[in-house]
Design an enzyme around this catalytic site. Structure first.
Site, PDB file in Angstrom:
ATOM      1  N   VAL A  16      -6.788  -1.737 -17.260  1.00 24.78           N
ATOM      2  CA  VAL A  16      -8.006  -2.613 -16.918  1.00 24.78           C
ATOM      3  C   VAL A  16      -8.886  -3.113 -17.932  1.00 24.78           C
ATOM      4  CG1 VAL A  16     -10.237  -2.130 -15.688  1.00 24.78           C
ATOM      5  CG2 VAL A  16      -8.633  -0.973 -14.626  1.00 24.78           C
ATOM      6  N   ASP A  17      -8.640  -2.469 -19.073  1.00 26.10           N
ATOM      7  CA  ASP A  17      -9.380  -3.134 -20.176  1.00 26.10           C
ATOM      8  C   ASP A  17      -8.424  -4.353 -20.462  1.00 26.10           C
ATOM      9  OD1 ASP A  17     -11.625  -1.795 -20.924  1.00 26.10           O
ATOM     10  OD2 ASP A  17     -10.535  -0.211 -22.039  1.00 26.10           O
TER      11      ASP A  17
END
Length: 381
Positions: free
Chosen positions: A171-172
Protein backbone atom coordinates in the site's frame (compact mmCIF):
# COMPACT_ATOMS: atom_id res chain seq x y z
CA UNK A 1 24.82 16.08 -11.97
CA UNK A 2 21.45 15.98 -13.75
CA UNK A 3 21.89 14.64 -17.27
CA UNK A 4 20.73 17.05 -20.05
CA UNK A 5 18.76 14.24 -21.64
CA UNK A 6 16.88 13.16 -18.53
CA UNK A 7 13.10 13.52 -18.97
CA UNK A 8 12.60 15.56 -15.78
CA UNK A 9 15.74 17.72 -16.08
CA UNK A 10 15.12 21.17 -14.61
CA UNK A 11 12.34 20.02 -12.28
CA UNK A 12 13.01 20.86 -8.62
CA UNK A 13 11.20 18.87 -5.92
CA UNK A 14 11.19 19.74 -2.23
CA UNK A 15 10.65 16.45 -0.43
CA UNK A 16 9.34 16.74 3.12
CA UNK A 17 8.37 13.08 3.31
CA UNK A 18 9.77 10.26 5.39
CA UNK A 19 9.43 6.49 5.81
CA UNK A 20 8.25 4.90 2.53
CA UNK A 21 5.37 6.17 0.36
CA UNK A 22 6.80 9.66 -0.18
CA UNK A 23 10.48 8.66 -0.48
CA UNK A 24 9.51 5.88 -2.92
CA UNK A 25 7.75 8.51 -5.06
CA UNK A 26 10.57 11.05 -4.98
CA UNK A 27 13.28 8.47 -5.70
CA UNK A 28 11.33 7.50 -8.82
CA UNK A 29 11.17 11.15 -9.91
CA UNK A 30 14.84 11.62 -9.05
CA UNK A 31 15.80 8.63 -11.19
CA UNK A 32 14.01 10.37 -14.06
CA UNK A 33 16.24 13.42 -13.65
CA UNK A 34 14.42 15.69 -11.19
CA UNK A 35 16.48 17.54 -8.58
CA UNK A 36 15.18 16.27 -5.23
CA UNK A 37 15.96 18.13 -2.01
CA UNK A 38 15.13 15.94 0.97
CA UNK A 39 14.20 18.11 3.95
CA UNK A 40 14.67 16.19 7.20
CA UNK A 41 13.93 17.06 10.82
CA UNK A 42 16.91 17.37 13.19
CA UNK A 43 16.64 13.69 14.14
CA UNK A 44 16.47 12.66 10.47
CA UNK A 45 14.10 10.35 8.66
CA UNK A 46 13.33 7.67 11.23
CA UNK A 47 14.03 4.90 8.71
CA UNK A 48 17.75 5.73 8.89
CA UNK A 49 17.67 3.58 12.02
CA UNK A 50 15.33 0.83 10.81
CA UNK A 51 17.64 -2.16 10.97
CA UNK A 52 19.54 -4.37 10.97
CA UNK A 53 20.99 -4.62 8.42
CA UNK A 54 23.08 -1.45 8.33
CA UNK A 55 25.73 -0.21 5.90
CA UNK A 56 29.26 0.50 7.14
CA UNK A 57 28.34 4.13 7.93
CA UNK A 58 25.45 3.00 10.14
CA UNK A 59 22.64 3.83 7.69
CA UNK A 60 19.90 1.22 7.42
CA UNK A 61 19.35 -0.77 4.24
CA UNK A 62 15.70 0.32 4.46
CA UNK A 63 16.65 4.00 4.10
CA UNK A 64 19.22 3.30 1.39
CA UNK A 65 16.58 1.47 -0.67
CA UNK A 66 14.39 4.52 -1.35
CA UNK A 67 16.55 7.64 -1.04
CA UNK A 68 19.08 7.81 -3.89
CA UNK A 69 19.29 10.80 -6.24
CA UNK A 70 18.50 13.19 -3.39
CA UNK A 71 20.32 15.80 -1.34
CA UNK A 72 19.67 16.20 2.38
CA UNK A 73 19.15 19.35 4.39
CA UNK A 74 18.00 19.54 8.01
CA UNK A 75 15.30 22.10 8.78
CA UNK A 76 13.38 22.28 12.04
CA UNK A 77 9.98 23.30 10.70
CA UNK A 78 8.63 23.69 14.24
CA UNK A 79 10.85 26.79 14.44
CA UNK A 80 10.38 30.03 12.52
CA UNK A 81 13.91 29.92 11.08
CA UNK A 82 13.28 26.47 9.62
CA UNK A 83 10.03 27.56 8.02
CA UNK A 84 11.69 30.65 6.54
CA UNK A 85 14.39 28.48 5.00
CA UNK A 86 11.74 26.17 3.57
CA UNK A 87 9.92 29.09 1.96
CA UNK A 88 13.20 30.20 0.38
CA UNK A 89 13.65 26.73 -1.11
CA UNK A 90 10.06 26.74 -2.37
CA UNK A 91 10.55 30.01 -4.25
CA UNK A 92 12.56 28.13 -6.86
CA UNK A 93 10.64 24.83 -6.74
CA UNK A 94 8.14 23.09 -8.97
CA UNK A 95 6.81 20.48 -6.53
CA UNK A 96 6.51 20.09 -2.78
CA UNK A 97 5.56 16.67 -1.47
CA UNK A 98 4.85 15.99 2.21
CA UNK A 99 3.24 13.41 4.45
CA UNK A 100 2.68 15.36 7.63
CA UNK A 101 -0.43 14.56 9.61
CA UNK A 102 -3.35 16.61 8.35
CA UNK A 103 -3.33 20.10 9.87
CA UNK A 104 0.37 20.17 10.83
CA UNK A 105 1.54 22.55 8.11
CA UNK A 106 -1.56 24.68 8.63
CA UNK A 107 -0.73 24.95 12.34
CA UNK A 108 2.73 26.19 11.37
CA UNK A 109 1.25 28.78 9.03
CA UNK A 110 2.58 27.14 5.84
CA UNK A 111 -0.45 25.27 4.59
CA UNK A 112 -1.50 24.96 0.97
CA UNK A 113 -3.31 28.31 0.81
CA UNK A 114 -0.30 30.21 2.13
CA UNK A 115 2.24 28.42 -0.04
CA UNK A 116 0.14 28.55 -3.22
CA UNK A 117 -0.31 32.32 -2.82
CA UNK A 118 3.46 32.71 -2.54
CA UNK A 119 4.34 30.22 -5.32
CA UNK A 120 1.29 29.94 -7.62
CA UNK A 121 3.01 27.49 -9.99
CA UNK A 122 3.88 25.04 -7.22
CA UNK A 123 2.34 21.56 -7.26
CA UNK A 124 1.72 20.58 -3.63
CA UNK A 125 1.31 16.83 -3.09
CA UNK A 126 0.20 15.36 0.21
CA UNK A 127 0.38 11.67 1.07
CA UNK A 128 -1.83 10.78 4.00
CA UNK A 129 -3.45 7.77 5.60
CA UNK A 130 -7.12 8.50 5.03
CA UNK A 131 -7.32 11.94 3.47
CA UNK A 132 -8.23 15.17 5.22
CA UNK A 133 -12.01 14.76 5.50
CA UNK A 134 -14.69 12.11 5.90
CA UNK A 135 -15.33 9.79 8.87
CA UNK A 136 -11.67 8.68 9.02
CA UNK A 137 -10.18 11.93 7.75
CA UNK A 138 -7.04 13.07 9.51
CA UNK A 139 -6.19 9.72 11.08
CA UNK A 140 -2.63 8.49 10.79
CA UNK A 141 -2.15 5.67 8.31
CA UNK A 142 0.31 2.80 8.30
CA UNK A 143 0.64 0.19 5.59
CA UNK A 144 -0.32 -2.86 7.66
CA UNK A 145 -3.29 -1.10 9.29
CA UNK A 146 -4.57 0.07 5.92
CA UNK A 147 -4.11 -3.43 4.50
CA UNK A 148 -6.46 -4.57 7.24
CA UNK A 149 -8.99 -1.76 6.91
CA UNK A 150 -9.07 -1.58 3.10
CA UNK A 151 -9.88 -5.28 2.70
CA UNK A 152 -6.54 -6.59 1.42
CA UNK A 153 -5.93 -8.88 4.38
CA UNK A 154 -9.42 -10.38 4.07
CA UNK A 155 -8.68 -11.80 0.61
CA UNK A 156 -5.01 -12.61 1.17
CA UNK A 157 -3.89 -15.89 2.71
CA UNK A 158 -5.99 -19.03 2.84
CA UNK A 159 -8.80 -20.52 4.88
CA UNK A 160 -6.16 -22.20 7.01
CA UNK A 161 -4.11 -19.06 7.62
CA UNK A 162 -6.98 -16.65 8.04
CA UNK A 163 -6.52 -12.97 7.08
CA UNK A 164 -2.89 -12.36 6.16
CA UNK A 165 -0.86 -9.23 5.55
CA UNK A 166 0.84 -9.02 2.17
CA UNK A 167 4.51 -9.40 3.13
CA UNK A 168 5.55 -6.34 1.09
CA UNK A 169 4.47 -2.80 2.12
CA UNK A 170 2.41 -2.77 -1.04
CA UNK A 171 0.00 0.00 0.00
CA UNK A 172 2.84 2.41 0.81
CA UNK A 173 4.57 1.68 -2.49
CA UNK A 174 1.49 1.92 -4.70
CA UNK A 175 0.57 5.19 -2.96
CA UNK A 176 3.99 6.49 -3.93
CA UNK A 177 3.34 5.46 -7.52
CA UNK A 178 -0.10 7.12 -7.58
CA UNK A 179 1.43 10.25 -6.07
CA UNK A 180 4.03 10.35 -8.85
CA UNK A 181 1.32 9.96 -11.49
CA UNK A 182 -0.73 12.74 -9.87
CA UNK A 183 2.28 15.05 -9.70
CA UNK A 184 3.17 14.48 -13.35
CA UNK A 185 -0.46 15.02 -14.38
CA UNK A 186 -0.58 18.31 -12.43
CA UNK A 187 2.67 19.45 -14.04
CA UNK A 188 1.32 18.61 -17.49
CA UNK A 189 -1.81 20.66 -16.77
CA UNK A 190 0.41 23.51 -15.50
CA UNK A 191 1.99 23.64 -18.95
CA UNK A 192 -1.40 24.86 -20.21
CA UNK A 193 -2.73 26.91 -17.30
CA UNK A 194 0.48 28.19 -15.70
CA UNK A 195 -0.96 27.28 -12.29
CA UNK A 196 -0.10 24.61 -9.75
CA UNK A 197 -2.61 22.65 -7.71
CA UNK A 198 -3.06 20.36 -4.72
CA UNK A 199 -2.54 16.63 -5.28
CA UNK A 200 -3.68 14.13 -2.67
CA UNK A 201 -2.82 10.44 -2.43
CA UNK A 202 -4.33 8.57 0.53
CA UNK A 203 -3.20 5.09 1.56
CA UNK A 204 -6.82 4.03 2.17
CA UNK A 205 -7.91 4.96 -1.35
CA UNK A 206 -4.87 3.33 -2.90
CA UNK A 207 -5.37 0.18 -0.85
CA UNK A 208 -8.93 -0.15 -2.12
CA UNK A 209 -7.69 0.41 -5.68
CA UNK A 210 -5.62 -2.78 -5.35
CA UNK A 211 -8.63 -5.03 -4.71
CA UNK A 212 -9.05 -6.17 -8.31
CA UNK A 213 -10.57 -8.60 -9.15
CA UNK A 214 -12.08 -9.20 -5.72
CA UNK A 215 -13.97 -5.92 -5.52
CA UNK A 216 -15.14 -6.20 -9.14
CA UNK A 217 -16.35 -9.75 -8.43
CA UNK A 218 -18.26 -8.56 -5.37
CA UNK A 219 -19.88 -5.63 -7.18
CA UNK A 220 -21.18 -7.98 -9.87
CA UNK A 221 -22.11 -11.05 -7.79
CA UNK A 222 -22.85 -9.63 -4.35
CA UNK A 223 -20.91 -12.55 -2.88
CA UNK A 224 -18.26 -11.78 -0.27
CA UNK A 225 -14.85 -12.84 -1.60
CA UNK A 226 -12.88 -15.47 0.27
CA UNK A 227 -9.11 -15.91 0.41
CA UNK A 228 -7.84 -18.34 -2.20
CA UNK A 229 -4.22 -18.80 -1.11
CA UNK A 230 -1.94 -18.89 -4.16
CA UNK A 231 -4.84 -19.53 -6.53
CA UNK A 232 -6.59 -16.93 -8.68
CA UNK A 233 -10.30 -16.40 -7.87
CA UNK A 234 -11.36 -16.27 -11.54
CA UNK A 235 -8.90 -18.46 -13.48
CA UNK A 236 -7.69 -22.07 -13.17
CA UNK A 237 -5.12 -23.62 -13.20
CA UNK A 238 -3.52 -20.44 -11.85
CA UNK A 239 -1.88 -21.75 -8.71
CA UNK A 240 1.23 -23.20 -7.09
CA UNK A 241 1.77 -26.91 -7.76
CA UNK A 242 4.25 -29.37 -6.26
CA UNK A 243 6.62 -31.21 -8.59
CA UNK A 244 9.12 -33.97 -7.79
CA UNK A 245 11.56 -31.25 -6.70
CA UNK A 246 10.51 -27.64 -6.11
CA UNK A 247 7.06 -26.13 -6.52
CA UNK A 248 6.13 -24.49 -9.82
CA UNK A 249 3.58 -21.77 -10.51
CA UNK A 250 1.26 -22.34 -13.45
CA UNK A 251 -0.65 -19.33 -14.80
CA UNK A 252 -2.92 -20.81 -17.46
CA UNK A 253 -5.19 -18.05 -18.72
CA UNK A 254 -7.00 -19.61 -21.69
CA UNK A 255 -8.01 -22.87 -23.36
CA UNK A 256 -5.05 -22.84 -25.77
CA UNK A 257 -2.56 -22.64 -22.92
CA UNK A 258 -4.38 -25.43 -21.10
CA UNK A 259 -4.16 -27.64 -24.20
CA UNK A 260 -0.42 -26.95 -24.47
CA UNK A 261 0.04 -27.75 -20.77
CA UNK A 262 -1.78 -31.06 -21.26
CA UNK A 263 0.40 -31.85 -24.29
CA UNK A 264 3.66 -31.22 -22.40
CA UNK A 265 2.42 -33.48 -19.60
CA UNK A 266 1.36 -36.18 -22.08
CA UNK A 267 -2.20 -35.92 -20.76
CA UNK A 268 -4.23 -34.66 -23.74
CA UNK A 269 -7.25 -36.46 -22.28
CA UNK A 270 -7.59 -33.58 -19.81
CA UNK A 271 -8.80 -31.35 -22.63
CA UNK A 272 -11.70 -33.69 -23.44
CA UNK A 273 -12.79 -34.10 -19.84
CA UNK A 274 -16.07 -32.13 -19.51
CA UNK A 275 -14.97 -30.94 -16.07
CA UNK A 276 -12.08 -29.05 -17.69
CA UNK A 277 -13.55 -28.04 -21.08
CA UNK A 278 -13.17 -24.29 -20.46
CA UNK A 279 -12.07 -21.87 -17.77
CA UNK A 280 -15.51 -21.75 -16.16
CA UNK A 281 -15.57 -25.53 -15.78
CA UNK A 282 -11.95 -25.65 -14.61
CA UNK A 283 -12.61 -22.98 -11.98
CA UNK A 284 -15.66 -24.82 -10.66
CA UNK A 285 -13.73 -28.11 -10.55
CA UNK A 286 -10.40 -26.73 -9.41
CA UNK A 287 -9.92 -29.16 -6.52
CA UNK A 288 -10.20 -32.18 -8.84
CA UNK A 289 -7.97 -30.54 -11.45
CA UNK A 290 -5.29 -29.71 -8.90
CA UNK A 291 -5.24 -33.33 -7.78
CA UNK A 292 -4.94 -34.56 -11.38
CA UNK A 293 -2.17 -32.11 -12.23
CA UNK A 294 -0.09 -32.77 -9.13
CA UNK A 295 -0.27 -36.50 -9.83
CA UNK A 296 1.18 -35.82 -13.28
CA UNK A 297 3.75 -33.37 -11.91
CA UNK A 298 4.93 -35.64 -9.11
CA UNK A 299 7.42 -37.43 -11.37
CA UNK A 300 8.85 -34.33 -13.05
CA UNK A 301 11.66 -32.04 -11.96
CA UNK A 302 10.70 -28.38 -11.69
CA UNK A 303 13.64 -26.91 -13.66
CA UNK A 304 13.21 -29.18 -16.70
CA UNK A 305 9.44 -28.80 -16.64
CA UNK A 306 9.64 -25.01 -16.47
CA UNK A 307 11.89 -24.96 -19.55
CA UNK A 308 9.57 -27.22 -21.53
CA UNK A 309 6.48 -25.24 -20.56
CA UNK A 310 8.14 -21.94 -21.43
CA UNK A 311 9.14 -23.32 -24.85
CA UNK A 312 5.53 -24.38 -25.39
CA UNK A 313 4.19 -20.94 -24.45
CA UNK A 314 2.65 -21.93 -21.14
CA UNK A 315 3.11 -19.18 -18.50
CA UNK A 316 4.91 -20.80 -15.59
CA UNK A 317 7.97 -20.52 -13.42
CA UNK A 318 9.80 -21.80 -10.35
CA UNK A 319 9.61 -20.08 -6.97
CA UNK A 320 12.96 -18.31 -6.55
CA UNK A 321 14.48 -16.99 -3.34
CA UNK A 322 15.78 -13.42 -3.24
CA UNK A 323 19.39 -14.54 -3.60
CA UNK A 324 18.51 -16.48 -6.75
CA UNK A 325 16.61 -13.51 -8.18
CA UNK A 326 19.56 -11.21 -7.48
CA UNK A 327 22.00 -13.59 -9.19
CA UNK A 328 19.73 -14.38 -12.14
CA UNK A 329 21.20 -13.44 -15.52
CA UNK A 330 17.94 -11.80 -16.63
CA UNK A 331 17.85 -9.62 -13.52
CA UNK A 332 21.31 -8.34 -14.45
CA UNK A 333 20.41 -8.01 -18.12
CA UNK A 334 17.42 -5.83 -17.24
CA UNK A 335 19.55 -3.58 -15.04
CA UNK A 336 17.55 -4.32 -11.91
CA UNK A 337 20.60 -4.34 -9.63
CA UNK A 338 22.44 -1.00 -9.46
CA UNK A 339 26.07 -0.90 -8.36
CA UNK A 340 27.75 2.51 -8.13
CA UNK A 341 30.85 2.61 -5.94
CA UNK A 342 29.82 1.50 -2.45
CA UNK A 343 26.12 1.81 -3.31
CA UNK A 344 24.06 -1.22 -4.30
CA UNK A 345 20.34 -0.92 -4.83
CA UNK A 346 17.28 -1.95 -6.81
CA UNK A 347 17.24 -0.59 -10.35
CA UNK A 348 14.37 1.37 -11.83
CA UNK A 349 11.86 -0.67 -13.84
CA UNK A 350 11.19 2.32 -16.12
CA UNK A 351 12.93 1.90 -19.47
CA UNK A 352 13.04 4.89 -21.84
CA UNK A 353 14.72 4.58 -25.23
CA UNK A 354 16.14 8.12 -25.58
CA UNK A 355 16.21 9.50 -22.05
CA UNK A 356 16.94 6.61 -19.67
CA UNK A 357 16.88 6.87 -15.91
CA UNK A 358 20.13 7.92 -14.25
CA UNK A 359 21.74 7.08 -10.92
CA UNK A 360 23.61 10.27 -10.06
CA UNK A 361 23.71 10.48 -6.28
CA UNK A 362 23.90 7.78 -3.60
CA UNK A 363 21.50 8.13 -0.66
CA UNK A 364 22.66 11.17 1.35
CA UNK A 365 23.94 11.26 4.88
CA UNK A 366 21.85 13.40 7.21
CA UNK A 367 22.24 17.11 6.36
CA UNK A 368 25.01 16.26 3.88
CA UNK A 369 24.13 19.25 1.69
CA UNK A 370 22.61 21.45 4.40
CA UNK A 371 25.05 24.37 4.44
CA UNK A 372 24.79 24.93 0.70
CA UNK A 373 21.03 24.41 0.45
CA UNK A 374 20.11 26.67 3.36
CA UNK A 375 21.72 29.57 1.52
CA UNK A 376 19.18 29.20 -1.29
CA UNK A 377 18.07 26.87 -4.08
CA UNK A 378 20.73 25.41 -6.34
CA UNK A 379 20.95 22.89 -9.11
CA UNK A 380 22.59 19.52 -8.50
CA UNK A 381 26.34 19.95 -8.05
Amino acid sequence: MTEPGSPLTGLRIIDLTRVLGGPYCTQLLGDLGAEVIKVEPPQGDETRGWGPPFAEDGTSAYFLGVNRNKRSVVLDLAQRAGRDSLLTLLDGADVMIENFRTGTLEKWGIGYDVISNRVPRLVHCRISGFGADGPLGGLAGYDAVVQAMAGLMSVNGSNASGPLRVGLPVVDMVTGLYAAIGILAALRERDRSGRGQFVEAALYDCGISLLHPYLANFLVSGEKPKPTGNAHPNIYPYDLFQTATEPIFLAVGNDGQFARLAAVLGAEKLTTDPRYRDNHARSVNRAALKEDLERLLSTRACADLAERLAAAGVPSGPVLDIDAVTAHSHTRHRGMIVERGNYRGTGSPIKLSRTPVTYRLPPPSLNEHGERLRSGPHQDP
